[in-house]
Design an enzyme around this catalytic site. Structure first.
Site, PDB file in Angstrom:
ATOM      1  N   LYS A   1      10.668 -31.959 -41.038  1.00  0.00           N
ATOM      2  CA  LYS A   1      11.735 -32.051 -42.042  1.00  0.00           C
ATOM      3  C   LYS A   1      12.874 -32.952 -41.590  1.00  0.00           C
ATOM      4  O   LYS A   1      13.522 -33.591 -42.414  1.00  0.00           O
ATOM      5  CB  LYS A   1      12.273 -30.650 -42.385  1.00  0.00           C
ATOM      6  CG  LYS A   1      11.260 -29.820 -43.159  1.00  0.00           C
ATOM      7  CD  LYS A   1      11.890 -28.797 -44.071  1.00  0.00           C
ATOM      8  CE  LYS A   1      10.838 -28.223 -44.996  1.00  0.00           C
ATOM      9  NZ  LYS A   1      11.298 -27.170 -45.869  1.00  0.00           N
TER      10      LYS A   1
ATOM     11  N   LYS B   1       0.109 -30.336 -46.693  1.00  0.00           N
ATOM     12  CA  LYS B   1       0.210 -29.160 -47.565  1.00  0.00           C
ATOM     13  C   LYS B   1       0.852 -29.504 -48.912  1.00  0.00           C
ATOM     14  O   LYS B   1       1.660 -30.430 -49.000  1.00  0.00           O
ATOM     15  CB  LYS B   1       0.968 -28.026 -46.874  1.00  0.00           C
ATOM     16  CG  LYS B   1       2.450 -28.195 -46.774  1.00  0.00           C
ATOM     17  CD  LYS B   1       3.137 -26.856 -46.445  1.00  0.00           C
ATOM     18  CE  LYS B   1       4.639 -26.995 -46.582  1.00  0.00           C
ATOM     19  NZ  LYS B   1       5.364 -25.767 -46.727  1.00  0.00           N
TER      20      LYS B   1
ATOM     21  N   LYS C   1       6.885 -28.754 -52.524  1.00  0.00           N
ATOM     22  CA  LYS C   1       7.847 -29.065 -53.584  1.00  0.00           C
ATOM     23  C   LYS C   1       8.446 -30.449 -53.388  1.00  0.00           C
ATOM     24  O   LYS C   1       8.818 -31.112 -54.335  1.00  0.00           O
ATOM     25  CB  LYS C   1       9.038 -28.099 -53.512  1.00  0.00           C
ATOM     26  CG  LYS C   1       8.763 -26.679 -53.880  1.00  0.00           C
ATOM     27  CD  LYS C   1      10.027 -25.833 -53.567  1.00  0.00           C
ATOM     28  CE  LYS C   1       9.699 -24.393 -53.349  1.00  0.00           C
ATOM     29  NZ  LYS C   1      10.499 -23.744 -52.315  1.00  0.00           N
TER      30      LYS C   1
HETATM   31  N1  AQP Z   1       0.932 -25.329 -49.624  1.00  0.00           N
HETATM   32  C1  AQP Z   1       1.112 -24.040 -49.394  1.00  0.00           C
HETATM   33  N2  AQP Z   1       0.043 -23.212 -49.259  1.00  0.00           N
HETATM   34  C2  AQP Z   1       0.222 -21.885 -49.052  1.00  0.00           C
HETATM   35  N3  AQP Z   1       1.445 -21.302 -48.943  1.00  0.00           N
HETATM   36  C3  AQP Z   1       2.526 -22.091 -49.074  1.00  0.00           C
HETATM   37  N4  AQP Z   1       3.850 -21.837 -49.036  1.00  0.00           N
HETATM   38  C4  AQP Z   1       4.527 -22.990 -49.233  1.00  0.00           C
HETATM   39  N5  AQP Z   1       3.684 -24.007 -49.393  1.00  0.00           N
HETATM   40  C5  AQP Z   1       2.423 -23.493 -49.299  1.00  0.00           C
HETATM   41  C6  AQP Z   1       4.419 -20.510 -48.831  1.00  0.00           C
HETATM   42  O1  AQP Z   1       5.318 -20.240 -49.898  1.00  0.00           O
HETATM   43  C7  AQP Z   1       6.358 -19.396 -49.429  1.00  0.00           C
HETATM   44  C8  AQP Z   1       7.679 -19.893 -49.880  1.00  0.00           C
HETATM   45  O2  AQP Z   1       7.906 -21.167 -49.370  1.00  0.00           O
HETATM   46  P1  AQP Z   1       9.370 -21.730 -49.240  1.00  0.00           P
HETATM   47  O3  AQP Z   1      10.157 -21.477 -50.423  1.00  0.00           O
HETATM   48  O4  AQP Z   1       9.971 -21.281 -47.980  1.00  0.00           O
HETATM   49  O5  AQP Z   1       9.176 -23.233 -49.214  1.00  0.00           O
HETATM   50  P2  AQP Z   1       8.370 -24.145 -48.329  1.00  0.00           P
HETATM   51  O6  AQP Z   1       7.390 -23.494 -47.432  1.00  0.00           O
HETATM   52  O7  AQP Z   1       9.336 -25.039 -47.658  1.00  0.00           O
HETATM   53  O8  AQP Z   1       7.585 -24.786 -49.511  1.00  0.00           O
HETATM   54  P3  AQP Z   1       7.441 -26.258 -49.840  1.00  0.00           P
HETATM   55  O9  AQP Z   1       6.904 -26.402 -51.189  1.00  0.00           O
HETATM   56  O10 AQP Z   1       6.668 -26.928 -48.779  1.00  0.00           O
HETATM   57  O11 AQP Z   1       8.911 -26.804 -49.875  1.00  0.00           O
HETATM   58  P4  AQP Z   1       9.458 -28.079 -49.187  1.00  0.00           P
HETATM   59  O12 AQP Z   1       8.743 -29.203 -49.814  1.00  0.00           O
HETATM   60  O13 AQP Z   1      10.909 -28.022 -49.503  1.00  0.00           O
HETATM   61  O14 AQP Z   1       9.159 -27.960 -47.729  1.00  0.00           O
HETATM   62  C9  AQP Z   1       6.217 -19.333 -47.898  1.00  0.00           C
HETATM   63  O15 AQP Z   1       5.596 -18.109 -47.559  1.00  0.00           O
HETATM   64  C10 AQP Z   1       5.300 -20.469 -47.582  1.00  0.00           C
HETATM   65  O16 AQP Z   1       4.518 -20.201 -46.434  1.00  0.00           O
END
Ligand code: AQP
Length: 341
Positions: A119, A203, A206
């Site tokens: 990040k 993965k 968002k």
């Molecule tokens: N691709 C994924 N597959 C399975 N689980 C996932 N999670 C996120 N992406 C995947 C799980 O969703 C929960 C909430 O996630 P978060 O809000 O903490 O956001 P994140 O993990 O940062 O999700 P993003 O979409 O990847 O956001 P960005 O792009 O901002 O980094 C967690 O339990 C996570 O494991």
């Protein structure tokens, strides 16, 4: 002072950041598991806005994004009478315990965290201290409730290990054996790692600039069908065994998504489609996704249109969460040896 370790009680905690629309990865990796767990255990599901501000957020959006995640929780089937749904910043225990844990965790531990490296990118000098300390706050989130189980996607595995290290070190450093439990990650299952539809090696996220990389929870049926149609696979069709999916990231991802949505194993999906081309499999996957996501999207819109009800549910959640964490934090203060008023 008691050692504060509750009986062999199970308590589940997990958080989701209010950083934008949820996608299929968030649903299969987190929300779907939350819904199942609420029937078996005491559960706290938190909208982690303190985590969200570790990277810049669009001005004036945080409160609305927070309600949006609350609406998604409810739409997915989390019942506020069964599970506690609340907002992280409304319970001061998270920030307080995070500071104490900042003094327990070691720089070297955090420097190994791959999510920070991903990040922060190349320019880590400009990343916030909060982004670096993110996993410490996550440990505080979990341990402020002495949660024993944490349902998350595979991407959070390393952070969970750090939470366990922090709990163990705190207990040892302050001579409070077994005060904090060792939280167990609940990662297993076909939805644990949903990958981008454009690149099966990263993965679904968002923050991916390409909307075609993910299925958003509120995508229309047409959009879902289009995104799966364009999803990356390979010239070979659906194989007969999971071993044959090795090295075929795009194909494996689609099979995994089908398995997660249908609640069957990957092998069962292969048994159903072995020998078929992607031209058959992809429309079947789109139909399944539409059938599962459309009712959630409809509920989501209904909750989104009632912000007063969302606020009411979140306020009740704050009270319940604060009531659980307050005695734990009082004991932590005692253990650390702070002056008492
Ligand atoms: N691709 C994924 N597959 C399975 N689980 C996932 N999670 C996120 N992406 C995947 C799980 O969703 C929960 C909430 O996630 P978060 O809000 O903490 O956001 P994140 O993990 O940062 O999700 P993003 O979409 O990847 O956001 P960005 O792009 O901002 O980094 C967690 O339990 C996570 O494991």
């Amino acid at each position: 002072m008691t050692n504060g370790q509750s009986t062999a009680q199970t308590r589940v905690f997990s958080g989701v950041q209010p950083t934008g629309k949820l996608h299929l990865g968030n649903y299969l990796g987190a929300l779907k598991k939350f819904v199942a767990l609420q029937h078996q255990h005491e559960c706290l599901f938190c909208i982690v806005d303190l985590h969200a501000i570790t990277v810049p957020q669009e001005k004036g959006q945080l409160a609305d994004n927070t309600r949006e995640i609350a609406a998604a929780f409810l739409a997915a089937g989390i019942d506020p009478d069964k599970a506690v749904i609340f907002v992280q910043s409304t319970v001061p225990a998270h920030a307080e315990l995070a500071w104490i844990f900042n003094c327990t965790a070691k720089m070297g531990w955090l420097e190994r965290m791959t999510q920070f490296k991903d990040k922060a990118g190349k320019d880590k000098e400009r990343a916030s201290v909060g982004l670096f300390a993110y996993p410490v706050l996550q440990a505080a989130d979990i341990l402020a409730y002495k949660a024993t189980h944490v349902p998350v996607g595979d991407d959070q595995k390393q952070h969970l290990e750090l939470s366990r290290d922090i709990a163990e070190r705190f207990n040892r450093e302050y001579d409070a054996p077994k005060f904090f439990p060792q939280p167990e990650p609940l990662i297993q299952g076909p939805g644990a790692r949903i990958m981008s539809l454009k690149d099966g090696t990263v993965k679904m996220s968002k923050s991916d600039p390409s909307d075609l990389s993910r299925i958003n929870m509120d995508d229309t049926p047409e959009k879902i069908a289009k995104k799966f149609k364009k999803a990356r696979t390979d010239p070979d069709g659906v194989p007969a065994s999971t071993e044959e999916l090795l090295g075929r990231d795009g194909a494996r991802n689609l099979i995994g998504i089908y398995a997660g949505l249908a609640e069957i194993s990957q092998q069962q999906v292969l048994d159903q489609f072995a020998g078929q081309g992607w031209g058959v499999f992809k429309p079947a996957l789109a139909d399944l996704a539409v059938a599962k996501l459309t009712p959630i999207a409809e509920n989501f819109t209904r909750y989104q249109n009632d912000p007063a009800e969302l606020d009411r549910i979140l306020s009740v959640g704050t009270q319940k969460a604060a009531a659980i964490s307050a005695p734990i934090i009082a004991e932590v203060r005692d253990i650390v040896g702070f002056w008492k008023n």
